[in-house]
Enzyme design. Structure first.
Site, PDB file in Angstrom:
ATOM      1  N   ASP A 156      50.611  42.556  37.981  1.00 19.07           N
ATOM      2  CA  ASP A 156      51.703  42.192  37.073  1.00 19.07           C
ATOM      3  C   ASP A 156      51.529  42.831  35.697  1.00 19.07           C
ATOM      4  OD1 ASP A 156      49.668  40.571  36.145  1.00 19.07           O
ATOM      5  OD2 ASP A 156      50.827  38.717  36.170  1.00 19.07           O
ATOM      6  N   SER A 209      44.280  37.102  38.767  1.00 24.14           N
ATOM      7  CA  SER A 209      44.662  38.286  38.003  1.00 24.14           C
ATOM      8  C   SER A 209      43.487  39.230  37.713  1.00 24.14           C
ATOM      9  CB  SER A 209      45.345  37.807  36.719  1.00 24.14           C
ATOM     10  OG  SER A 209      45.860  38.868  36.006  1.00 24.14           O
TER      11      SER A 209
HETATM   12 ZN    ZN Z   1      47.827  39.759  36.213  1.00 21.05          ZN
END
Ligand code: ZN
Ligand code: NG1
Length: 532
Positions: A284, A65
């Site tokens: 995300d 991430s």
């Molecule tokens: Zn992420």
């Protein structure tokens, strides 16, 4: 039964290091060079999870991430696209820490027995990864793990995290009444673009949106999405899209950088009136930002996105006259106090608080017909219950206004990713809402003003000495610390502060809010001193 010699043979290629691992809020996440054995074992576990679900497809996402390029990590995805069931996190940790082949086989057998797994079931696993250079070798380790237990694996190559969740759900629902979409990357873009078009067509287009892709997987994904959308629907300019230079990933850019530092990322010549957004390294999360007329940087975080979405959808439900649809919002302790007050007092929407971590928010949001959940950092989505989706489809509008509201509601259920927070889907959701309302970012921002806040992290001896309770708002341990925090908070106007151990980093996080930035900084500082 399990082929012990095959497991042992393949495991020898992925020797365990003298490191201890924990499957936490973000799966396993650490330096990429200590992950090989962990990912191999995740392959083994994914096979067992698939067999447990009678051969349904299990997803595996390899990403770290917003963390730096040298990190990596892994998360398992359930058949309908949710995060791994919490009860299996412990198995993942046990497998990862097994210190010999015998211990590893015993740990596998333990899962099989406790979960009463029928080993003769099929097992299917899919994998996607972000742009980190370590990703490819980790996919190879995963493949060995899956094959060691006789499972099948399909490598989807470079994907965003939400795309991998989408693909998993599509594959498991294909050909059923709950079919979620075409299980391909292009199918994903087409689904989003088609739904977006249904909402915005005929309405004046907004000015260009400049999207900081953190030099990660969001960059190529957004370029492809923009191509499918075409320029007549949305003009997107992708900034920080250098995925060829690994050190640039998340460097001075991305949603986390912008949120934590409250400043624009590298690569922007920010002028008043420009519309901007930042994604994180696996796309995300998203936050929006702009400069006001005085040139001051202004952030529209996850709380702002949640309120925009909840208000818009509530308005549509009312206009469409769909009965018995309850709308709710889920927040964490990191939600700005002004956001919570706005939701309760102005929108009059019920708010539920959960501990930090998407899985908690997601499950709480499922309790509503329309459940919006967003972490302040920009991770979130809006979930629609089956009953709500059915109601939108079975209601017929009596007036043109009712019909239009119903059409937009139906399009939103396709546009908004139902599996997990998705920066690309959320980008289009916000753009669709702002287009419908003909609103600027500044206008959206004017709904309420954030209280000044400060987020700090403190390195402590052992973060496990800290135990957060009451949805992370208070500490049960170390004993006495919460009282000391309360005494300090009481000295500040609009003061609020809480401390919790991070689930993704070896630190304790300190959050503080107060009437002015100086006071928020000061309160955070004092509390850091108490923690240290
Ligand atoms: Zn992420
Ligand atoms: P930790 O490290 O547990 O604070 C961070 C974020 C969470 C969530 C997870 C998962 C903050 C303060 N914390 O968790 O909200 O997004 O990462 O990636 O932003």
């Amino acid at each position: 039964t399990m082929d012990h010699s095959k497991i042992t043979e393949l495991s020898a290629k992925h020797p365990k290091l003298n490191v201890s691992y924990t499957y936490g809020t973000a799966g396993f996440r650490t330096k990429a060079d200590v992950l090989d054995s962990v990912i191999f074992r995740v392959g083994l576990l994914a096979v067992l999870r698939s067999k447990k679900h009678a051969g349904k497809v299990i997803g595996v996402m390899i990403t770290a991430s917003h963390n730096p390029a040298q990190d990596n990590g892994v998360k398992l995805v359930e058949p309908m696209g949710e995060m791994l069931a919490q009860s299996w996190e412990q198995y993942a940790t046990e497998l990862a820490n097994a210190s010999s082949d015998d211990a590893l086989i015993a740990a596998l057998q333990n899962v099989v027995e406790k979960e009463q797994i029928d080993l003769s079931n099929e097992a299917v696993v899919i994998v996607g990864r972000d742009t980190r250079p370590s990703g490819e070798a980790l996919v190879a380790a995963l493949t060995d793990g899956v094959q060691a237990l006789g499972g099948k694996i399909t490598d989807y190559g470079l994907t965003t995290t939400p795309q991998l969740h989408y693909l998993t759900r599509c594959l498991n629902t294909q050909g059923t009444p709950d079919a979620y979409g075409e299980p391909s990357e292009q199918g994903y873009y087409r689904k989003l673009a088609e739904a977006f078009k249904r909402i915005v067509s005929g309405k004046p287009k907004l000015s260009t949106i400049y999207v900081d892709a953190a030099n990660g997987i969001g960059a190529p994904a957004l370029h492809k999405l923009a191509k499918v959308l075409t320029d007549d629907l949305l003009s997107v300019q992708v900034v920080n899209d250098d995925t060829a230079t690994p050190t640039k990933l998340n460097h001075q850019s991305g949603a986390d950088f912008v949120k934590v530092n409250q400043k624009k990322p590298e690569g922007f010549d920010l002028k008043p009136g420009m519309r901007c957004a930042s994604l994180d390294g696996d796309a995300d999360r998203i936050v929006f930002w702009y400069a006001d007329n005085a040139g001051t940087f202004k952030l529209l975080d996850g709380d702002k996105i949640a309120t925009l979405a909840a208000e818009f959808i509530m308005g549509l439900v009312r206009k469409a006259k769909v009965p018995n649809i309850n709308v709710g919002l889920v927040q964490t302790a990191y939600a700005n106090g002004s956001a919570t007050a706005y939701v309760k007092d102005t929108l009059k929407v019920p708010v539920v608080f959960t501990p930090t971590g998407v899985k908690h928010l997601h499950h709480a949001a499922e309790e509503f017909d329309v459940g919006a959940y967003f972490e302040a950092n920009g991770h979130g989505t809006v979930l629609f219950s089956q009953q709500a989706i059915k109601a939108f489809h079975s209601t017929t509008g009596k007036t043109a206004e009712e019909t239009e509201a119903l059409e937009i509601l139906k399009a939103l259920t396709d546009l908004i990713n139902q599996t997990v927070g998705d920066a690309l889907s959320d980008l289009l959701m916000v753009e669709a809402i702002l287009t419908s309302q003909g609103r600027s970012l500044a206008d959206w921002d004017s709904a309420y003003s954030d209280l000044p806040s400060r987020l700090e992290k403190v390195k402590v001896q052992n973060r496990l000495n800290f135990e957060a309770i009451k949805a992370d708002t208070e500490l049960a341990k170390p004993e006495g610390l919460q009282q000391k925090i309360n005494q300090q908070v009481a000295k500040f106007k609009h003061g609020r502060s809480f401390v919790r151990p991070s689930g993704t980093e070896d630190v304790v996080r300190v959050y503080a809010e107060a009437d002015t930035q100086e006071n928020a900084d000061l309160l955070a500082n004092i509390v850091c001193g108490l923690v240290y």
